[in-house]
Design a protein around this motif. Structure first.
Motif, mmCIF file in Angstrom:
data_model
loop_
_atom_site.group_PDB
_atom_site.id
_atom_site.type_symbol
_atom_site.label_atom_id
_atom_site.label_comp_id
_atom_site.label_asym_id
_atom_site.label_seq_id
_atom_site.Cartn_x
_atom_site.Cartn_y
_atom_site.Cartn_z
ATOM 1 N N LEU A 195 0.829 -1.205 0.000
ATOM 2 C CA LEU A 195 0.000 0.000 0.000
ATOM 3 C C LEU A 195 0.860 1.251 0.000
ATOM 4 O O LEU A 195 0.528 2.252 -0.646
ATOM 5 N N SER A 196 1.977 1.194 0.705
ATOM 6 C CA SER A 196 2.901 2.319 0.745
ATOM 7 C C SER A 196 3.417 2.656 -0.645
ATOM 8 O O SER A 196 3.537 3.824 -1.011
ATOM 9 N N LYS A 197 3.716 1.633 -1.427
ATOM 10 C CA LYS A 197 4.249 1.853 -2.768
ATOM 11 C C LYS A 197 3.174 2.280 -3.764
ATOM 12 O O LYS A 197 3.442 2.948 -4.740
ATOM 13 N N GLN A 198 1.945 1.885 -3.478
ATOM 14 C CA GLN A 198 0.871 2.095 -4.455
ATOM 15 C C GLN A 198 0.303 3.506 -4.452
ATOM 16 O O GLN A 198 -0.124 4.002 -5.487
ATOM 17 N N TYR A 199 0.298 4.160 -3.280
ATOM 18 C CA TYR A 199 -0.404 5.436 -3.167
ATOM 19 C C TYR A 199 0.497 6.529 -2.607
ATOM 20 O O TYR A 199 1.105 6.367 -1.558
ATOM 21 N N ASP A 200 0.543 7.666 -3.296
ATOM 22 C CA ASP A 200 1.258 8.829 -2.794
ATOM 23 C C ASP A 200 0.503 9.457 -1.632
ATOM 24 O O ASP A 200 -0.723 9.568 -1.657
ATOM 25 N N GLY A 201 1.239 9.890 -0.622
ATOM 26 C CA GLY A 201 0.643 10.663 0.460
ATOM 27 C C GLY A 201 -0.264 9.888 1.384
ATOM 28 O O GLY A 201 -1.048 10.487 2.119
ATOM 29 N N LEU A 202 -0.160 8.563 1.390
ATOM 30 C CA LEU A 202 -1.019 7.745 2.249
ATOM 31 C C LEU A 202 -0.479 7.736 3.672
ATOM 32 O O LEU A 202 0.699 7.507 3.907
ATOM 33 N N ARG A 203 -1.360 7.989 4.625
ATOM 34 C CA ARG A 203 -1.032 7.876 6.041
ATOM 35 C C ARG A 203 -1.883 6.751 6.627
ATOM 36 O O ARG A 203 -3.076 6.678 6.369
ATOM 37 N N MET A 204 -1.269 5.893 7.420
ATOM 38 C CA MET A 204 -1.979 4.749 8.000
ATOM 39 C C MET A 204 -1.718 4.692 9.500
ATOM 40 O O MET A 204 -0.657 5.085 9.968
ATOM 41 N N GLY A 205 -2.688 4.174 10.223
ATOM 42 C CA GLY A 205 -2.521 4.074 11.661
ATOM 43 C C GLY A 205 -3.771 3.566 12.338
ATOM 44 O O GLY A 205 -4.278 2.493 11.980
ATOM 45 N N PHE A 206 -4.291 4.355 13.280
ATOM 46 C CA PHE A 206 -5.345 3.872 14.157
ATOM 47 C C PHE A 206 -6.506 4.858 14.226
ATOM 48 O O PHE A 206 -6.305 6.039 14.465
ATOM 49 N N ASP A 207 -7.720 4.373 14.012
ATOM 50 C CA ASP A 207 -8.905 5.136 14.346
ATOM 51 C C ASP A 207 -9.239 4.818 15.799
ATOM 52 O O ASP A 207 -9.419 3.648 16.163
ATOM 53 N N MET A 208 -9.308 5.862 16.626
ATOM 54 C CA MET A 208 -9.390 5.671 18.062
ATOM 55 C C MET A 208 -10.630 6.361 18.629
ATOM 56 O O MET A 208 -11.137 7.336 18.060
ATOM 57 N N ARG A 209 -11.087 5.832 19.743
ATOM 58 C CA ARG A 209 -12.234 6.392 20.434
ATOM 59 C C ARG A 209 -11.828 6.757 21.849
ATOM 60 O O ARG A 209 -10.993 6.083 22.456
ATOM 61 N N LYS A 210 -12.417 7.806 22.373
ATOM 62 C CA LYS A 210 -12.039 8.276 23.700
ATOM 63 C C LYS A 210 -12.514 7.282 24.764
ATOM 64 O O LYS A 210 -13.643 6.818 24.731
ATOM 65 N N LYS A 211 -11.622 6.982 25.681
ATOM 66 C CA LYS A 211 -11.913 5.995 26.714
ATOM 67 C C LYS A 211 -12.732 6.604 27.842
ATOM 68 O O LYS A 211 -12.506 7.742 28.206
#
Length: 211
Positions: A195-211
């Motif tokens: 995915l890193s190679k396929q798309y320019d400007g892609l940021r990946m990580g975590f969708d988070m909810r407040k505890k």
């Protein structure tokens, strides 16, 4: 604890870039099916729409508190790069493709979180590996700089309909996962690299909810 923290941050500090790529769908039936599948499996519709960093502004006060991992997250660094990649359907498909690697690494809501305090300190846990330090936040760029010992790593905040995304450059996320999982070369982790190679400007990580 300090050694684990240093290992995680050193992994974060590894630099890497993205290369250019394109994505497209063809056929009215296939396109409709991919839209419905991607949207329903990638999380809430509100988190899919406008999947680029900066579509809504996160203020520093919005960061305060403890955020718990919910689902894989992704966004593009600009609206133009999102459109170039193929739009919202592609963003939703990326989230869907990340589910497998995240499970392989062992990430879940019980062991992955981050807490921000008003005194500029943070504590984070990724797949049970905990580290802490200080942070700064640039509201203009939505960049959070996390500093542990003498090393720093940048991530980006994105406001979601039900929480907040904490997103990294994909190559740094890949290196982090390889470190916390204590292995490399696994075929499921290759998804992140592809995915890193396929798309320019892609940021990946975590969708988070407040505890």
């Amino acid at each position: 604890m300090a050694a684990a923290a240093a290992a995680v941050v050193m992994a974060f500090a590894a630099c890497g870039g993205t290369s250019q790529g394109t994505s497209s769908d063809a056929g009215s039936g296939g396109t409709l099916g991919s839209v419905l599948s991607a949207v329903t499996q990638a999380g809430t519709l509100g988190n899919v729409l406008q999947s680029f960093i900066g579509n809504t502004t996160v203020k520093e006060t919005d960061l305060m508190g403890t955020w718990q991992y919910g689902t894989p997250g992704c966004a593009f660094s600009s609206e133009q790069l999102l459109a170039k990649a193929g739009g919202e359907v592609v963003a939703a498909q990326v989230k869907q493709k990340l589910s497998g690697p995240y499970k392989t690494v062992g990430i879940n809501s019980a062991n992955t979180s981050i807490s921000f305090a008003e005194n500029k300190k943070f504590t984070a846990s990724v797949a049970g590996k905990t580290f802490s330090g200080t942070y700064t936040f640039d509201e203009q760029t939505q960049r959070i700089r996390l500093t542990v010992l003498l090393l720093s790593i940048d991530c980006y905040a994105k406001k979601n309909s039900d929480g907040m995304g904490i997103l990294f450059e994909s190559t740094k996320l890949l290196t982090l996962f390889q470190t916390v999982a204590a292995f490399s070369g696994n075929s499921t982790l290759q998804t992140i690299g592809d995915l890193s190679k396929q798309y320019d400007g892609l940021r990946m990580g975590f969708d988070m909810r407040k505890k």
